[in-house]
Each structure stands twice: as C-alpha cells, then as structure tokens.
Design a protein around this motif. Structure first.
Motif, PDB file in Angstrom:
ATOM      1  N   ALA A 144       0.845  -1.193   0.000  1.00  0.00           N
ATOM      2  CA  ALA A 144       0.000   0.000   0.000  1.00  0.00           C
ATOM      3  C   ALA A 144       0.881   1.242   0.000  1.00  0.00           C
ATOM      4  CB  ALA A 144      -0.904  -0.003   1.226  1.00  0.00           C
ATOM      5  N   ALA A 145       0.418   2.276  -0.663  1.00  0.00           N
ATOM      6  CA  ALA A 145       1.141   3.540  -0.656  1.00  0.00           C
ATOM      7  C   ALA A 145       1.063   4.149   0.742  1.00  0.00           C
ATOM      8  CB  ALA A 145       0.533   4.489  -1.690  1.00  0.00           C
ATOM      9  N   THR A 146       2.143   4.730   1.183  1.00  0.00           N
ATOM     10  CA  THR A 146       2.178   5.354   2.503  1.00  0.00           C
ATOM     11  C   THR A 146       1.827   6.822   2.362  1.00  0.00           C
ATOM     12  OG1 THR A 146       3.922   3.842   3.173  1.00  0.00           O
ATOM     13  CG2 THR A 146       3.630   5.799   4.509  1.00  0.00           C
ATOM     14  N   SER A 147       0.932   7.285   3.215  1.00  0.00           N
ATOM     15  CA  SER A 147       0.562   8.694   3.189  1.00  0.00           C
ATOM     16  C   SER A 147       0.193   9.137   4.594  1.00  0.00           C
ATOM     17  CB  SER A 147      -0.612   8.933   2.235  1.00  0.00           C
ATOM     18  OG  SER A 147      -1.754   8.289   2.732  1.00  0.00           O
ATOM     19  N   THR A 148       0.133  10.420   4.774  1.00  0.00           N
ATOM     20  CA  THR A 148      -0.274  10.982   6.052  1.00  0.00           C
ATOM     21  C   THR A 148      -1.758  11.302   5.974  1.00  0.00           C
ATOM     22  OG1 THR A 148       1.911  11.940   6.337  1.00  0.00           O
ATOM     23  CG2 THR A 148       0.146  12.824   7.707  1.00  0.00           C
ATOM     24  N   SER A 149      -2.524  10.719   6.879  1.00  0.00           N
ATOM     25  CA  SER A 149      -3.963  10.936   6.882  1.00  0.00           C
ATOM     26  C   SER A 149      -4.298  12.198   7.667  1.00  0.00           C
ATOM     27  CB  SER A 149      -4.669   9.737   7.513  1.00  0.00           C
ATOM     28  OG  SER A 149      -6.046  10.020   7.657  1.00  0.00           O
ATOM     29  N   PRO A 150      -5.201  13.015   7.149  1.00  0.00           N
ATOM     30  CA  PRO A 150      -5.605  14.214   7.886  1.00  0.00           C
ATOM     31  C   PRO A 150      -6.633  13.896   8.978  1.00  0.00           C
ATOM     32  CG  PRO A 150      -6.768  14.096   5.809  1.00  0.00           C
ATOM     33  CD  PRO A 150      -5.809  12.938   5.833  1.00  0.00           C
ATOM     34  N   TYR A 151      -7.061  12.642   9.071  1.00  0.00           N
ATOM     35  CA  TYR A 151      -8.106  12.259  10.012  1.00  0.00           C
ATOM     36  C   TYR A 151      -7.517  11.592  11.246  1.00  0.00           C
ATOM     37  CZ  TYR A 151     -10.758  13.033   5.794  1.00  0.00           C
ATOM     38  OH  TYR A 151     -11.288  13.593   4.665  1.00  0.00           O
ATOM     39  N   ARG A 152      -8.188  11.782  12.362  1.00  0.00           N
ATOM     40  CA  ARG A 152      -7.775  11.140  13.612  1.00  0.00           C
ATOM     41  C   ARG A 152      -9.005  10.518  14.250  1.00  0.00           C
ATOM     42  NH1 ARG A 152      -2.624  11.713  13.638  1.00  0.00           N
ATOM     43  NH2 ARG A 152      -1.625  13.718  13.618  1.00  0.00           N
ATOM     44  N   VAL A 153      -8.828   9.325  14.810  1.00  0.00           N
ATOM     45  CA  VAL A 153      -9.886   8.664  15.570  1.00  0.00           C
ATOM     46  C   VAL A 153      -9.426   8.648  17.012  1.00  0.00           C
ATOM     47  CG1 VAL A 153     -11.218   6.557  15.901  1.00  0.00           C
ATOM     48  CG2 VAL A 153     -10.514   7.233  13.600  1.00  0.00           C
ATOM     49  N   ARG A 154     -10.225   9.225  17.871  1.00  0.00           N
ATOM     50  CA  ARG A 154      -9.882   9.281  19.286  1.00  0.00           C
ATOM     51  C   ARG A 154     -10.672   8.230  20.049  1.00  0.00           C
ATOM     52  NH1 ARG A 154      -7.661  13.446  17.612  1.00  0.00           N
ATOM     53  NH2 ARG A 154      -7.508  15.593  18.037  1.00  0.00           N
ATOM     54  N   ARG A 155     -10.132   7.825  21.193  1.00  0.00           N
ATOM     55  CA  ARG A 155     -10.815   6.851  22.047  1.00  0.00           C
ATOM     56  C   ARG A 155     -12.233   7.338  22.304  1.00  0.00           C
ATOM     57  NH1 ARG A 155      -8.562   2.955  25.108  1.00  0.00           N
ATOM     58  NH2 ARG A 155      -6.533   3.935  24.908  1.00  0.00           N
ATOM     59  N   GLY A 156     -13.206   6.471  22.112  1.00  0.00           N
ATOM     60  CA  GLY A 156     -14.607   6.834  22.315  1.00  0.00           C
ATOM     61  C   GLY A 156     -15.312   7.288  21.050  1.00  0.00           C
ATOM     62  N   ASP A 157     -14.534   7.658  20.007  1.00  0.00           N
ATOM     63  CA  ASP A 157     -15.154   8.017  18.727  1.00  0.00           C
ATOM     64  C   ASP A 157     -15.665   6.750  18.041  1.00  0.00           C
ATOM     65  OD1 ASP A 157     -14.484  10.644  19.089  1.00  0.00           O
ATOM     66  OD2 ASP A 157     -12.849  10.665  17.628  1.00  0.00           O
ATOM     67  N   PRO A 158     -16.800   6.829  17.376  1.00  0.00           N
ATOM     68  CA  PRO A 158     -17.285   5.645  16.653  1.00  0.00           C
ATOM     69  C   PRO A 158     -16.420   5.390  15.421  1.00  0.00           C
ATOM     70  CG  PRO A 158     -18.691   7.524  16.203  1.00  0.00           C
ATOM     71  CD  PRO A 158     -17.711   7.956  17.265  1.00  0.00           C
ATOM     72  N   GLU A 159     -16.227   4.128  15.105  1.00  0.00           N
ATOM     73  CA  GLU A 159     -15.524   3.726  13.890  1.00  0.00           C
ATOM     74  C   GLU A 159     -16.505   2.902  13.067  1.00  0.00           C
ATOM     75  OE1 GLU A 159     -11.531   2.161  14.634  1.00  0.00           O
ATOM     76  OE2 GLU A 159     -11.826   2.839  16.678  1.00  0.00           O
ATOM     77  N   VAL A 160     -16.921   3.436  11.930  1.00  0.00           N
ATOM     78  CA  VAL A 160     -17.933   2.783  11.107  1.00  0.00           C
ATOM     79  C   VAL A 160     -17.349   2.566   9.713  1.00  0.00           C
ATOM     80  CG1 VAL A 160     -20.238   2.984  10.107  1.00  0.00           C
ATOM     81  CG2 VAL A 160     -19.779   3.899  12.391  1.00  0.00           C
ATOM     82  N   PHE A 161     -17.450   1.334   9.225  1.00  0.00           N
ATOM     83  CA  PHE A 161     -17.005   0.993   7.886  1.00  0.00           C
ATOM     84  C   PHE A 161     -18.186   0.391   7.143  1.00  0.00           C
ATOM     85  CE2 PHE A 161     -13.411   0.656  10.711  1.00  0.00           C
ATOM     86  CZ  PHE A 161     -12.423   1.363  10.048  1.00  0.00           C
ATOM     87  N   GLU A 162     -18.477   0.907   5.966  1.00  0.00           N
ATOM     88  CA  GLU A 162     -19.536   0.339   5.135  1.00  0.00           C
ATOM     89  C   GLU A 162     -18.876  -0.365   3.961  1.00  0.00           C
ATOM     90  OE1 GLU A 162     -22.743   2.871   3.994  1.00  0.00           O
ATOM     91  OE2 GLU A 162     -22.730   3.910   5.922  1.00  0.00           O
ATOM     92  N   ILE A 163     -19.222  -1.636   3.795  1.00  0.00           N
ATOM     93  CA  ILE A 163     -18.646  -2.429   2.719  1.00  0.00           C
ATOM     94  C   ILE A 163     -19.792  -3.024   1.922  1.00  0.00           C
ATOM     95  CG2 ILE A 163     -17.203  -4.415   2.176  1.00  0.00           C
ATOM     96  CD1 ILE A 163     -15.874  -3.919   4.927  1.00  0.00           C
ATOM     97  N   GLY A 164     -19.846  -2.745   0.639  1.00  0.00           N
ATOM     98  CA  GLY A 164     -20.894  -3.289  -0.214  1.00  0.00           C
ATOM     99  C   GLY A 164     -20.348  -4.463  -1.021  1.00  0.00           C
TER     100      GLY A 164
END
Length: 62
Positions: free
Chosen positions: A7-27
């Motif tokens: 996978a290409a390495t990049s810096t993500s502008p997003y952060r997930v903090r403890r207690g934040d919901p993590e939702v993934f939708e896969i079709g």
C-alpha cells in the motif's frame, strides 16, 4: 490493490480518538456463487502498526 502489492504510505488528515465511533460500510455483490472472506484492517495506533482480522463472512447470491 492486488495481493502482494504494498500500500502507498501517506499521512492521513483524520484522527480517531478513544470513544469516537468507527464505522465501515462495505458493499458486496456476488452472482451465481457463494463467497467466503475475512476482512483484514491494517492501521497505525500510537505510532505502532497493527492488524486486525474479522471474519469468516459469507455472501450468497440472490
């Protein structure tokens, strides 16, 4: 990405903090055959690379 490719390495502008919901939708759609798979999520947490596998999922044709 295809198996065996890195996978290409990049810096993500997003952060997930403890207690934040993590939702993934896969079709998924299958035509004519059952499909079994596992979902592998590679991630970085606190600067450490980690991997989590969820599965044995199954998709059946309609």
């Amino acid at each position: 990405m295809r198996p065996g490719e890195d996978a290409a390495t990049s810096t993500s502008p997003y952060r997930v903090r403890r207690g934040d919901p993590e939702v993934f939708e896969i079709g998924l759609v299958t035509e004519g055959r059952d499909c079994r798979f596992a979902l592998v999520v590679d991630r970085v947490a606190n600067g450490e690379q980690k991997s989590t596998t969820a599965g044995d999922f199954r998709v059946v044709p309609r």
